[in-house]
Design a protein around this motif. Structure first.
Motif, PDB file in Angstrom:
ATOM      1  N   CYS A   1       0.830  -1.209   0.000  1.00 51.71           N
ATOM      2  CA  CYS A   1       0.000   0.000   0.000  1.00 51.71           C
ATOM      3  C   CYS A   1       0.859   1.252   0.000  1.00 51.71           C
ATOM      4  CB  CYS A   1      -0.928   0.002   1.220  1.00 51.71           C
ATOM      5  SG  CYS A   1      -2.084  -1.376   1.253  1.00 51.71           S
TER       6      CYS A   1
ATOM      7  N   ARG B   1      -1.025   4.248  -1.559  1.00 53.11           N
ATOM      8  CA  ARG B   1      -2.426   4.391  -1.189  1.00 53.11           C
ATOM      9  C   ARG B   1      -2.808   5.867  -1.052  1.00 53.11           C
ATOM     10  NH1 ARG B   1       0.396   3.529   3.403  1.00 53.11           N
ATOM     11  NH2 ARG B   1      -0.126   4.785   5.247  1.00 53.11           N
ATOM     12  N   LYS B   2      -4.100   6.143  -1.255  1.00 56.89           N
ATOM     13  CA  LYS B   2      -4.630   7.483  -1.094  1.00 56.89           C
ATOM     14  C   LYS B   2      -5.799   7.421  -0.127  1.00 56.89           C
ATOM     15  CE  LYS B   2      -3.336   9.112  -5.720  1.00 56.89           C
ATOM     16  NZ  LYS B   2      -3.827   9.657  -7.017  1.00 56.89           N
ATOM     17  N   GLU B   3      -5.624   7.957   1.049  1.00 59.13           N
ATOM     18  CA  GLU B   3      -6.679   7.959   2.049  1.00 59.13           C
ATOM     19  C   GLU B   3      -7.740   8.994   1.692  1.00 59.13           C
ATOM     20  OE1 GLU B   3      -6.871   5.822   4.304  1.00 59.13           O
ATOM     21  OE2 GLU B   3      -4.854   4.954   4.383  1.00 59.13           O
ATOM     22  N   VAL B   4      -8.970   8.715   2.121  1.00 57.18           N
ATOM     23  CA  VAL B   4     -10.071   9.641   1.852  1.00 57.18           C
ATOM     24  C   VAL B   4      -9.797  10.999   2.465  1.00 57.18           C
ATOM     25  CG1 VAL B   4     -12.524  10.073   2.254  1.00 57.18           C
ATOM     26  CG2 VAL B   4     -11.744   7.771   1.677  1.00 57.18           C
ATOM     27  N   ASN B   5      -9.175  11.011   3.623  1.00 56.56           N
ATOM     28  CA  ASN B   5      -8.891  12.279   4.302  1.00 56.56           C
ATOM     29  C   ASN B   5      -7.836  13.112   3.582  1.00 56.56           C
ATOM     30  OD1 ASN B   5     -10.718  11.620   6.279  1.00 56.56           O
ATOM     31  ND2 ASN B   5      -9.182  10.800   7.677  1.00 56.56           N
ATOM     32  N   ASP B   6      -7.193  12.521   2.592  1.00 49.93           N
ATOM     33  CA  ASP B   6      -6.183  13.252   1.824  1.00 49.93           C
ATOM     34  C   ASP B   6      -6.733  13.763   0.494  1.00 49.93           C
ATOM     35  OD1 ASP B   6      -4.321  12.684   3.800  1.00 49.93           O
ATOM     36  OD2 ASP B   6      -3.722  10.796   2.844  1.00 49.93           O
TER      37      ASP B   6
ATOM     38  N   ARG C   1      -5.747  19.378   0.108  1.00 50.54           N
ATOM     39  CA  ARG C   1      -5.936  17.985  -0.287  1.00 50.54           C
ATOM     40  C   ARG C   1      -5.808  17.832  -1.801  1.00 50.54           C
ATOM     41  NH1 ARG C   1     -11.071  15.926   3.416  1.00 50.54           N
ATOM     42  NH2 ARG C   1     -10.277  16.676   5.421  1.00 50.54           N
TER      43      ARG C   1
END
Length: 408
Positions: A28, A31-36, A110
């Motif tokens: 990962c 990976r791209k977190e939703v919060n980012d 973001r």
């Protein structure tokens, strides 16, 4: 050799191989977190001063259930909505749409994410100048969705994105649901791009306006709605057709999904309303010397959903007569839809060019350069056939019995 030693060695080799394969897995790391992510719900494009383009995006920001609202000014605050999220508006201006998006990214903490962007709204002023260059970016960049719905609005697109619809979480969701209902034109970015490169060189997009807000309430607490269609030639807005004419356009383009036709039958006083259950349209082009014509063949299946007359709909002769009258009414609607685009704007938004290209491919190669001057002269014949499937079990009499007392 010790019994079972071969199997133990094989298991050891397989375990070692599996461990080596695990080292090759990417994991990962990217990976791209939703919060980012700055999740775009809708985008609006407007003409700015100095020949620039203004990009406005409606961003969804997750919030705990029960909160929420919309910051229409992009600086916090705003009215409350019954949603579990909040949308904010951010804008940037650039020489091109790509330039504007780059400058917009500089204003956001973001990373811009287009995966949920399902609506593109173009302002009226920009549409009159041309939107091909903006569509070029949307089709080339991997971010924006080609399946997003397209609209042209009265006034500025930015103002549409700041509305607070009473029934939906955002104006983006409201417009998306209206497009899905298919009461008017439904055009995606991909559909529009195909129209631009077609031999017809004309396109039509749904036109949206803003409903007046309730007296005494926030002017932005209202919704946008589809009210007709815009006609474009070579990517520029050249005309407008109202909602009634748009329905005729849908018949010609074989895009009728839900429709109700009401007529006044000649057999008696009152009105009868029919619900279209199924509709099929075929375009049959014909070239005879220098005479070009298209036969529009339409077949529909219909239900009677309201009858305010005293006509006996069970009578086969009456049913046959109503089918002919319904066919004539559909033909009338199509004739009305033909006048302005064909005779006045010379814009082929009916796909006639594609029908001729398929039927006469070799001749079309020679004649397609003259299509804009030939199209207004194309003769259109309409063959409409309606079939009433169900008339209902009973007819409510419109007249009162003689002994009934009239209400005071």
């Amino acid at each position: 050799m010790v019994p079972g030693a071969g199997w133990k060695g094989l298991r050891l080799v397989m375990t070692a191989s599996a461990a080596l394969l695990l080292l090759l897995l990417p994991g990962c790391w990217d990976r791209k977190e939703v919060n980012d992510l700055a999740i775009i719900m809708a985008a609006g494009l407007d003409k700015a001063e100095g020949g620039l383009v203004k990009l406005s995006v409606q961003l969804f920001v997750p919030r705990v259930s029960g909160g929420g609202g919309q910051d229409s000014g992009g600086s916090g605050g705003g009215g409350k909505t019954p949603a579990s999220g909040q949308t904010i508006l951010r804008s940037a201006t650039g020489n091109t749409l790509a330039d504007a998006m780059t400058k917009l990214q500089e204003k956001l903490s973001r990373r811009i994410f287009w995966g949920h962007g399902e609506v593109f709204v173009f302002g009226e002023a920009l549409a009159r100048e041309g939107i091909r260059e903006n569509i070029d970016f949307i089709m080339r960049d991997p971010g924006p969705r080609e399946r997003a719905e397209m609209f042209i609005c009265k006034g500025r697109a930015q103002d549409i994105l700041t509305l607070l619809p009473p029934l939906e979480r955002s104006s983006a969701e409201s417009l998306r649901e209206m497009a899905k209902s298919q009461t008017g034109l439904k055009v995606t970015v991909k559909d529009f791009a195909e129209m631009l490169v077609s031999d017809a060189g004309a396109a039509a997009l749904p036109w949206i306006e803003t409903l007046p807000a309730q007296p005494g309430s926030d002017p932005k607490r209202t919704d946008a709605y589809i009210n007709g269609s815009v006609i474009l030639k070579k990517d520029r807005m050249v005309g407008f057709i109202d909602d009634r004419v748009t329905r005729g356009l849908l018949w010609l383009r074989d895009e009728v999904e839900a429709a109700t036709v009401t007529l006044a039958p000649k057999e008696g006083k009152g009105l009868i309303s029919f619900k279209i259950l199924d509709s099929r349209t075929k375009l049959l082009p014909l070239i005879e010397g220098d005479r070009w014509s298209v036969t529009v063949r339409i077949q529909t299946e219909d239900d009677v959903i309201q009858n305010t007359t005293n006509i006996n709909l069970v009578d086969p002769k009456v049913t046959e007569s109503l089918e002919k009258q319904l066919s004539a009414e559909i033909e009338k609607r199509i004739r009305v839809a033909l006048v302005h685009p064909q005779k006045e704007l010379h814009a082929d938004i009916f796909n006639f060019a594609e029908a001729f290209r398929r039927r006469y491919p070799q001749l079309w190669k020679k004649e397609k350069q003259r299509w804009e001057e030939r199209f207004p002269q194309v003769e259109v014949r309409i063959e409409s056939r309606a079939r009433i499937v169900r008339t209902g079990m009973a007819t409510v009499q419109a007249t009162r019995p003689k002994n009934e007392v009239k209400p005071k």
